[in-house]
Write an enzyme that holds these catalytic residues in place. Sequence first.
Site, PDB file in Angstrom:
ATOM      1  N   ASP A 132      16.335 -12.796  11.914  1.00 28.86           N
ATOM      2  CA  ASP A 132      16.273 -12.366  10.523  1.00 28.86           C
ATOM      3  C   ASP A 132      16.869 -10.948  10.456  1.00 28.86           C
ATOM      4  OD1 ASP A 132      15.459 -11.726   7.956  1.00 28.86           O
ATOM      5  OD2 ASP A 132      13.444 -12.465   8.154  1.00 28.86           O
ATOM      6  N   LYS A 178      19.893 -15.612   9.574  1.00 35.30           N
ATOM      7  CA  LYS A 178      20.135 -15.255   8.178  1.00 35.30           C
ATOM      8  C   LYS A 178      21.030 -14.020   8.150  1.00 35.30           C
ATOM      9  CE  LYS A 178      15.619 -16.626   6.330  1.00 35.30           C
ATOM     10  NZ  LYS A 178      14.368 -16.067   5.756  1.00 35.30           N
TER      11      LYS A 178
HETATM   12  C1  PRP Z   1       9.954 -14.720  13.921  1.00 32.76           C
HETATM   13  C2  PRP Z   1      10.945 -15.268  14.922  1.00 32.76           C
HETATM   14  C3  PRP Z   1      11.469 -14.045  15.589  1.00 32.76           C
HETATM   15  C4  PRP Z   1      11.340 -12.972  14.519  1.00 32.76           C
HETATM   16  C5  PRP Z   1      12.693 -12.698  13.944  1.00 32.76           C
HETATM   17  O1  PRP Z   1       8.739 -14.547  14.555  1.00 32.76           O
HETATM   18  O2  PRP Z   1      10.359 -16.178  15.822  1.00 32.76           O
HETATM   19  O3  PRP Z   1      10.719 -13.728  16.752  1.00 32.76           O
HETATM   20  O4  PRP Z   1      10.485 -13.481  13.501  1.00 32.76           O
HETATM   21  O5  PRP Z   1      12.628 -11.711  12.961  1.00 32.76           O
HETATM   22  P1  PRP Z   1      13.511 -10.410  13.010  1.00 32.76           P
HETATM   23  O6  PRP Z   1      14.925 -10.804  13.315  1.00 32.76           O
HETATM   24  O7  PRP Z   1      13.374  -9.840  11.612  1.00 32.76           O
HETATM   25  O8  PRP Z   1      12.948  -9.484  14.028  1.00 32.76           O
HETATM   26  P2  PRP Z   1       7.386 -14.304  13.740  1.00 32.76           P
HETATM   27  O9  PRP Z   1       7.122 -12.821  13.678  1.00 32.76           O
HETATM   28  O10 PRP Z   1       7.452 -15.025  12.434  1.00 32.76           O
HETATM   29  O11 PRP Z   1       6.286 -14.907  14.685  1.00 32.76           O
HETATM   30  P3  PRP Z   1       6.086 -16.442  15.161  1.00 32.76           P
HETATM   31  O12 PRP Z   1       7.286 -16.789  16.009  1.00 32.76           O
HETATM   32  O13 PRP Z   1       4.834 -16.375  15.956  1.00 32.76           O
HETATM   33  O14 PRP Z   1       5.987 -17.294  13.922  1.00 32.76           O
END
Ligand code: PRP
Length: 179
Positions: free
Chosen positions: A105, A133
């Site tokens: 993200d 994204k």
């Molecule tokens: C999500 C995904 C990545 C992170 C990406 O994890 O698995 O690790 O967000 O986001 P970024 O590019 O903005 O850093 P999340 O924090 O949702 O935890 P989860 O995997 O336990 O659902």
Amino acid sequence: MTEIVPEVLISEEQIRNKVAELGGRISADYTDVDDLILVGILKGSFIFLADLARELTIPRSVDFMALSTYGDSESTDTDGAVRMIMDLRRNITGKHVIVVEDIVDTGYTLSYLLRNLAARQPASLKTCVLVEKPERREVFTQIDYLGFSIPDVWVVGCGLDWAERFRTLPYIGVVRPED
Ligand code: PRP
């Protein structure tokens, strides 16, 4: 609890085909490697990692890390602060490593991970990401194997959640904040 059915963004068949394609590319690129380690980032990567690992035709092992972001925002976008809450079990020095993520993200998580893992001096370090994204990116992060680029919508399924719901949905679907 209200019944929400996420709208299909990427179908189960598209995902299956893409995972097979990624598995084929990785198997070809690492054909002479006998110590590839797939590093899944919990929780989101567990389904993609399981599917991808089973598509590989080369020797591979799996390991996991868990990260937490400070605060409780939708991602790491408040200040990009990431904290490790569970480390790998194995030493990766001199090994070939692919980090497997469900989503990139802002990019803060993957960029933190790559810095952290590179310091352990693996023989090589690459990344495999199911969805990204591009509109949300705040820091550059290297993605070597990518499934899909998607617009800035909230996606669920294939490991991705909405308040812990929908992680096991077999397709990638969209939920709207008003749902
Ligand atoms: C999500 C995904 C990545 C992170 C990406 O994890 O698995 O690790 O967000 O986001 P970024 O590019 O903005 O850093 P999340 O924090 O949702 O935890 P989860 O995997 O336990 O659902």
